[in-house]
Design an enzyme around this catalytic site. Sequence first.
Site, PDB file in Angstrom:
ATOM      1  N   LYS A  37       0.851  -1.193   0.000  1.00  0.00           N
ATOM      2  CA  LYS A  37       0.000   0.000   0.000  1.00  0.00           C
ATOM      3  C   LYS A  37       0.883   1.239   0.000  1.00  0.00           C
ATOM      4  O   LYS A  37       1.797   1.362   0.809  1.00  0.00           O
ATOM      5  CB  LYS A  37      -0.907   0.016   1.232  1.00  0.00           C
ATOM      6  N   ASP A  64      -3.521   4.324  -1.929  1.00  0.00           N
ATOM      7  CA  ASP A  64      -4.459   4.763  -0.879  1.00  0.00           C
ATOM      8  C   ASP A  64      -4.480   6.294  -0.829  1.00  0.00           C
ATOM      9  O   ASP A  64      -3.879   6.901   0.052  1.00  0.00           O
ATOM     10  CB  ASP A  64      -3.977   4.147   0.446  1.00  0.00           C
ATOM     11  N   LYS A  66      -7.530   8.071  -1.145  1.00  0.00           N
ATOM     12  CA  LYS A  66      -8.842   8.486  -0.572  1.00  0.00           C
ATOM     13  C   LYS A  66      -9.417   9.714  -1.261  1.00  0.00           C
ATOM     14  O   LYS A  66      -9.616  10.773  -0.642  1.00  0.00           O
ATOM     15  CB  LYS A  66      -8.714   8.745   0.929  1.00  0.00           C
ATOM     16  N   ASP A  69     -14.028  14.570  -4.041  1.00  0.00           N
ATOM     17  CA  ASP A  69     -14.116  15.824  -4.790  1.00  0.00           C
ATOM     18  C   ASP A  69     -15.390  15.757  -5.635  1.00  0.00           C
ATOM     19  O   ASP A  69     -16.187  14.834  -5.463  1.00  0.00           O
ATOM     20  CB  ASP A  69     -12.853  15.993  -5.662  1.00  0.00           C
ATOM     21  N   THR A 123     -11.518   5.618  11.023  1.00  0.00           N
ATOM     22  CA  THR A 123     -11.516   5.024  12.371  1.00  0.00           C
ATOM     23  C   THR A 123     -10.952   5.997  13.409  1.00  0.00           C
ATOM     24  O   THR A 123     -11.080   5.768  14.597  1.00  0.00           O
ATOM     25  CB  THR A 123     -10.704   3.716  12.389  1.00  0.00           C
ATOM     26  N   ARG A 214       3.519  -1.190  10.542  1.00  0.00           N
ATOM     27  CA  ARG A 214       4.685  -1.273  11.426  1.00  0.00           C
ATOM     28  C   ARG A 214       5.030  -2.646  11.987  1.00  0.00           C
ATOM     29  O   ARG A 214       6.230  -2.919  12.162  1.00  0.00           O
ATOM     30  CB  ARG A 214       4.544  -0.224  12.535  1.00  0.00           C
TER      31      ARG A 214
HETATM   32  O1  C5P Z   1       1.539   0.678  10.895  1.00  0.00           O
HETATM   33  P1  C5P Z   1       0.072   0.351  10.860  1.00  0.00           P
HETATM   34  O2  C5P Z   1      -0.204  -1.141  10.785  1.00  0.00           O
HETATM   35  O3  C5P Z   1      -0.689   1.016  11.982  1.00  0.00           O
HETATM   36  O4  C5P Z   1      -0.419   0.975   9.470  1.00  0.00           O
HETATM   37  C1  C5P Z   1      -1.762   0.990   9.087  1.00  0.00           C
HETATM   38  C2  C5P Z   1      -1.931   1.676   7.774  1.00  0.00           C
HETATM   39  O5  C5P Z   1      -3.325   1.755   7.500  1.00  0.00           O
HETATM   40  C3  C5P Z   1      -1.402   3.100   7.732  1.00  0.00           C
HETATM   41  O6  C5P Z   1      -0.941   3.351   6.391  1.00  0.00           O
HETATM   42  C4  C5P Z   1      -2.608   3.942   8.049  1.00  0.00           C
HETATM   43  O7  C5P Z   1      -2.554   5.217   7.453  1.00  0.00           O
HETATM   44  C5  C5P Z   1      -3.719   3.115   7.384  1.00  0.00           C
HETATM   45  N1  C5P Z   1      -5.043   3.326   7.955  1.00  0.00           N
HETATM   46  C6  C5P Z   1      -5.350   3.101   9.288  1.00  0.00           C
HETATM   47  N2  C5P Z   1      -6.620   3.326   9.744  1.00  0.00           N
HETATM   48  C7  C5P Z   1      -7.572   3.758   8.912  1.00  0.00           C
HETATM   49  C8  C5P Z   1      -7.287   3.973   7.567  1.00  0.00           C
HETATM   50  C9  C5P Z   1      -5.991   3.740   7.117  1.00  0.00           C
HETATM   51  O8  C5P Z   1      -4.498   2.697  10.055  1.00  0.00           O
HETATM   52  N3  C5P Z   1      -8.787   3.933   9.370  1.00  0.00           N
END
Ligand code: C5P
Length: 236
Positions: A37, A64, A66, A69, A123, A214
């Site tokens: 992603k 991603d 999003k 518009d 979220t 992460r």
């Molecule tokens: O490092 P981590 O597992 O927290 O990364 C989650 C990814 O999903 C990040 O790129 C974050 O921006 C994305 N994301 C999220 N929650 C959302 C939408 C996207 O954590 N509601």
Amino acid sequence: MTIIKKDPRVIVALDFPSAEPALELVAALDPTLCRLKVGKEMFTRFGPPFVEALVTKGFDVFLDLKFHDIPNTVAAACAAAADLGVWMINLHASGGRRMMETARERLEGLPHSPLLVAVTILTSLGQEDIAEAGFSGTPAENVLRLAKLAESSGMDGIVCSPLEAADVRPVVDSGFLLVTPGVRPSWAALGDQLRVMTPSDALNSGADYLVIGRPITAAPDPLQSLQDILTEIRAD
Ligand code: C5P
């Protein structure tokens, strides 16, 4: 609905401030084990060539960005993203039916059409935030309403929390994709994610694809972390 290949289920979120560590990580990964992603930070810094480099290496890329518009602008942006050869793109369901339908129509005319999924309620937003922004009802009620709107507007799926997946799954088609971030293996640090599920629990709640950053990208051995996650999923 078209048959959609689901494996690999893990989408690795590449969130890095520079391209080198991202490409170093990608060199250690394998397109048969995961998808990738690319979000707003990396795309804004490194642009289409970075995305195309990942596609050229054989990875399915979820771009991603999003989009939100007026319908014509979002449809044109979706067509531009499709030209990069990516596998999945997204927009905000709150942009409305006409915006989503126009984007869907524009993609249908293209030789390569990526999957198009909608973000429902971020979220990061709680009850007070959505009330202040003018939405009535709870976040969960709004997620359900926007999920149904996204489905009836021709979207291939939605992005939602794994905690919402169990509520959404019964009210949408079985082929409607649920893409869930906020996934943490039991052995990984939470970081700034508060409401999380393990990969197996997220899949059991109806998720199709798991966005994981992460726990893989910041691990001493990212490939080993990915393989540990895949082993956990398969054992379930
Ligand atoms: O490092 P981590 O597992 O927290 O990364 C989650 C990814 O999903 C990040 O790129 C974050 O921006 C994305 N994301 C999220 N929650 C959302 C939408 C996207 O954590 N509601």
